[in-house]
Design a protein around this motif. Structure first.
Motif, PDB file in Angstrom:
ATOM      1  N   ASP A 295       0.721  -1.143   0.082  1.00 33.14           N
ATOM      2  CA  ASP A 295      -0.133  -0.011  -0.024  1.00 33.14           C
ATOM      3  C   ASP A 295       1.130   1.151  -0.035  1.00 33.14           C
ATOM      4  O   ASP A 295       2.156   1.041   0.228  1.00 33.14           O
ATOM      5  CB  ASP A 295      -1.061   0.090   1.277  1.00 33.14           C
ATOM      6  N   THR A 296       0.416   2.381  -0.149  1.00 26.42           N
ATOM      7  CA  THR A 296       1.028   3.679  -0.430  1.00 26.42           C
ATOM      8  C   THR A 296       1.976   4.040   0.904  1.00 26.42           C
ATOM      9  O   THR A 296       3.281   4.286   0.644  1.00 26.42           O
ATOM     10  CB  THR A 296      -0.007   4.850  -0.626  1.00 26.42           C
ATOM     11  N   ALA A 297       1.421   3.621   1.978  1.00 27.41           N
ATOM     12  CA  ALA A 297       2.281   3.878   3.151  1.00 27.41           C
ATOM     13  C   ALA A 297       3.492   3.214   3.294  1.00 27.41           C
ATOM     14  O   ALA A 297       4.623   3.694   3.497  1.00 27.41           O
ATOM     15  CB  ALA A 297       1.513   3.835   4.541  1.00 27.41           C
ATOM     16  N   ASP A 298       3.227   2.057   3.102  1.00 25.56           N
ATOM     17  CA  ASP A 298       4.378   1.024   3.135  1.00 25.56           C
ATOM     18  C   ASP A 298       5.314   1.230   2.055  1.00 25.56           C
ATOM     19  O   ASP A 298       6.775   0.846   2.185  1.00 25.56           O
ATOM     20  CB  ASP A 298       3.935  -0.255   3.416  1.00 25.56           C
ATOM     21  N   GLU A 300       6.165   3.978   0.594  1.00 25.00           N
ATOM     22  CA  GLU A 300       6.626   5.094   0.783  1.00 25.00           C
ATOM     23  C   GLU A 300       7.828   5.003   1.822  1.00 25.00           C
ATOM     24  O   GLU A 300       8.939   5.169   1.808  1.00 25.00           O
ATOM     25  CB  GLU A 300       6.173   6.286   1.291  1.00 25.00           C
ATOM     26  N   ALA A 301       7.255   4.057   2.884  1.00 26.63           N
ATOM     27  CA  ALA A 301       8.305   3.713   3.995  1.00 26.63           C
ATOM     28  C   ALA A 301       9.704   2.790   3.438  1.00 26.63           C
ATOM     29  O   ALA A 301      10.796   3.123   3.847  1.00 26.63           O
ATOM     30  CB  ALA A 301       7.633   2.973   5.240  1.00 26.63           C
ATOM     31  N   ARG A 327       6.121  11.358  -2.997  1.00 20.30           N
ATOM     32  CA  ARG A 327       4.377  11.062  -3.264  1.00 20.30           C
ATOM     33  C   ARG A 327       4.217  10.882  -4.646  1.00 20.30           C
ATOM     34  O   ARG A 327       3.676   9.777  -4.806  1.00 20.30           O
ATOM     35  CB  ARG A 327       3.807  12.170  -2.614  1.00 20.30           C
TER      36      ARG A 327
END
Ligand code: CUA
Length: 337
Positions: A295-298, A300-301, A327
């Motif tokens: 997903d987007t958060a993971d 980016e991380a 982003r």
């Protein structure tokens, strides 16, 4: 045994019991090979369970016996100490272990790993520290494609897989589908897998291969024949053209960065071969060899802090990506369906 030792042991046993219902279980077979192994497993568990209970009962009776109550004898009187050793220590274990050994040989002969010379593998899996490179080999060479960590198979028919290693020894294991087979540098092994019903089956490298061995996971997705055919066809297509200014900017960020030296995105100048193929990254359920959700958060991380999430992995911390660049980069990756 002190109380201090009893508590962690019981916690471990409870934790193991809780694993029973997880999808990564040999006791929830979803294919013929795993079914054979689960049957063998139950025979072993029940046999040794009975042996353990009988042994504990005899030990307790021996410990608790008193002259006058059991008159110095156990209820099953087989005479002196030597006979106990001969029968309980040699004869019974010999019969039980030989029986299980023969049963496991019979099971192994039915186990569908074929002679390598006669196999035409549909899939080639190459183990790396710490991820799985997956080549689909059906059809002419221009219809071969590469993916990573997530293997799709059609349900209800066997699929032969060739196994190799790019570095150290790994072991390919999807407990619901088959037994472990090692990936050994310089050696080619084969495994035949088959799923009886659609589903996503978690797998795991089963040979210690370094710091992130435990996070060298994989997913086998068994699709209906129609879904599989559609997936296979889709995988032949080049990467999606980014839609929208954010993703288009993200593509430029990616293509101007070092990402291109390691990763491939089909149909683009990014043709690196040392890291997972990203052509259809967004179609996969997990990242980092099935360690984190895709997903987007993971994502980016992962891009910025892979070394915190999976220390020692080849993916560096790319902390130079931040703000709008990060982003948009992830917006681009999210479109690689
Ligand atoms: Cu690869 Cu453990």
């Amino acid at each position: 045994m002190s109380v201090r030792r009893v508590i962690p042991l019981s916690t471990i046993l409870l934790a193991l019991a809780a694993c029973g219902g997880s999808p990564q279980s040999t006791l929830a077979p979803a294919g013929p090979a795993a079914g054979l192994l689960a049957h063998l497993g139950w025979v072993v568990y029940i046999t040794f369970g009975i042996a353990a209970v009988v042994t504990i009962i005899i030990v307790l009776m021996a410990a608790l016996r008193r002259r006058g109550s059991l008159d110095g004898h156990l209820p099953i009187d087989i005479g002196g100490g030597h006979q106990w050793i001969l029968i309980g220590g040699l004869a019974i274990p010999f019969v039980v272990l030989t029986g299980i050994f023969i049963l496991s040989l019979v099971r192994e002969s039915a186990f569908p790993i074929k002679d390598g010379g006669k196999v035409t593998p549909e899939i080639q899996v190459i183990g790396h520290q710490w991820w799985w490179e997956v080549h689909y080999l059906t059809g002419p060479e221009n219809e071969h494609f590469v993916t990573a960590n997530e293997i799709h198979i059609p349900v209800g028919r066997p699929v032969d897989i060739e196994l190799q290693s790019g570095d150290v020894v790994h072991s390919f294991w999807v407990p619901a589908l088959h037994g472990k087979v090692e990936l050994i540098p310089g050696v080619t092994n084969y495994i035949r897998i088959e799923a009886d019903r659609p589903g996503s089956y978690q797998g795991q490298c089963a040979e210690f291969c370094g710091a992130q061995h435990a996070h060298m996971r994989l997913l086998v997705v068994a699709d209906s024949p129609q879904t599989y055919a559609a997936w296979h066809q889709h995988m032949l297509s080049p990467a999606a053209i980014p839609q929208g200014v954010d993703a288009q900017h993200g593509e430029a960020v990616y293509m101007n960065a070092a990402c291109t030296f390691c990763h491939t995105i089909g149909g683009t100048p990014s043709q690196g071969k040392v890291a997972p193929d990203l052509t259809h990254l967004a179609s996969r359920q997990y990242i980092a060899a099935n360690t984190y959700r895709n997903d987007t958060a993971d994502l980016e991380a992962w891009v910025t802090h892979a070394q915190s999430m999976k220390p020692g992995v080849l993916m560096p911390n790319l902390t130079s990506f931040n703000g709008v660049d990060l982003r948009d980069l992830v917006a681009y990756l999210d479109q690689l369906k």
